[in-house]
Design a protein around this motif. Structure first.
Motif, PDB file in Angstrom:
ATOM      1  N   HIS A  75      34.051   2.964  -2.625  1.00  0.00           N
ATOM      2  CA  HIS A  75      35.195   2.056  -2.601  1.00  0.00           C
ATOM      3  C   HIS A  75      36.488   2.661  -3.146  1.00  0.00           C
ATOM      4  N   TYR A 115      41.733   1.284  -3.356  1.00  0.00           N
ATOM      5  CA  TYR A 115      40.485   0.544  -3.294  1.00  0.00           C
ATOM      6  C   TYR A 115      40.204   0.209  -1.833  1.00  0.00           C
ATOM      7  N   HIS A 116      39.057   0.654  -1.327  1.00  0.00           N
ATOM      8  CA  HIS A 116      38.641   0.410   0.061  1.00  0.00           C
ATOM      9  C   HIS A 116      37.650  -0.748   0.063  1.00  0.00           C
ATOM     10  N   TYR A 126      42.419  -1.200   2.924  1.00  0.00           N
ATOM     11  CA  TYR A 126      42.544  -0.658   1.573  1.00  0.00           C
ATOM     12  C   TYR A 126      43.900  -1.019   0.986  1.00  0.00           C
TER      13      TYR A 126
END
Length: 219
Positions: A75, A115-116, A126
Motif C-alpha cells: 500500500h 498510499y495506494h 492513490y
C-alpha cells in the motif's frame, strides 16, 4: 493539447477496463511517463519600488514528465517526480503596456510518500504528500522590458515547500498501465530585477496545479 490528452486517456481507459487485473506488491518498481500541463494559480505582486501599481500573471506550460515509484509495502510507495518547464511573467497594472516582462526555466524535483488503496484489481487509486524543491534557471528579461526600462538582469530565488498528489493507475496488461495524476505544489519566489544601479523586487506565489496523463510500467 489538453483535448488530445483527454481523448488519449479515454481510449486507453477502454483498454484498461477490458484488461485482467495486475497485483501491485511490495518491492515493485513503477516508471511512468506523462504529458503534463502546469497551470500556475498565481499571485504576482508589484515591481517595487518603481512600479507600485503594477501586477502580472504567469503563463501555463506543457511538457513531458517522468517519475519513479518504489513500493515499500503493498500500500505504501515513494515517488520521485522530475520535469522542467518554461514560464513567462506578463505585466499587469502599470506594466500592462509592456507585455511580457521575463521568462525562466523551472526545475521542480518532487518527492512524495503515497498510499495506494487497491493493490489488487484493475484500478489502483492513490494519494500522496511530500516535499518540493524548485530551482529557477536561465532567467531572462524580455526584449519589451529591456526596451522600456533599460537592460535588466533577472534573478529568482529557489523555493522549498510541500506538495500534494492524487492519481489512479488503470491496468492495460500485467506490466503496463494508464496513469492520471494531479499535483498541487506550494511554490513561491522573489525576483530581483537589476537595471544599472536601480534594483527592483517582485514577489510571486506560483502554486501550480499540475495535471498529467501518461503510461507506466511495473517491474
Amino acid at each position: 493539447m489538453m483535448t488530445k490528452m483527454l481523448k488519449t486517456a479515454a481510449a486507453v481507459l477502454a483498454l484498461a477496463l477490458a484488461a485482467g487485473p495486475a497485483v501491485a506488491a511490495q518491492g515493485d518498481f513503477l516508471v511512468r511517463l506523462r504529458a503534463i500541463t502546469v497551470q500556475p494559480q498565481e499571485k504576482v505582486g508589484p515591481v517595487l519600488p518603481t512600479f507600485p501599481t503594477s501586477g502580472g500573471s504567469i503563463t501555463n506550460a506543457y511538457a513531458p514528465e517522468i517519475d519513479f515509484t518504489y513500493m515499500l509495502t503493498d500500500h505504501i510507495g515513494v515517488e520521485l517526480i522530475a520535469a522542467t518547464t518554461k514560464h513567462c511573467v506578463e505585466g499587469g497594472g502599470a506594466l500592462a503596456g509592456v507585455g511580457r516582462l521575463a521568462c525562466t526555466w523551472v526545475l521542480p524535483p518532487t518527492l512524495t510518500l503515497q498510499y495506494h488503496f487497491a493493490p489488487e484489481g484493475k484500478i489502483h487509486p492513490y494519494v500522496g504528500a511530500g516535499v518540493n524543491w524548485t530551482m529557477f534557471y536561465n532567467e531572462k528579461a524580455s526584449t519589451q522590458l529591456n526596451t522600456a526600462i533599460g537592460a535588466t538582469n533577472v534573478n529568482l530565488s529557489n523555493s522549498f515547500s510541500f506538495a500534494l498528489q492524487a492519481g489512479v493507475d488503470f491496468d492495460i496488461s500485467e506490466k503496463m498501465f494508464l496513469n492520471l495524476d494531479v499535483k498541487y505544489v506550494d511554490m513561491d519566489t522573489n525576483a530581483r530585477l537589476t537595471t544599472g544601479a536601480l534594483v527592483n523586487n517582485l514577489r510571486a506565489d506560483i502554486n501550480p496545479l499540475i495535471i498529467g496523463v501518461g503510461v507506466g510500467w511495473r517491474f
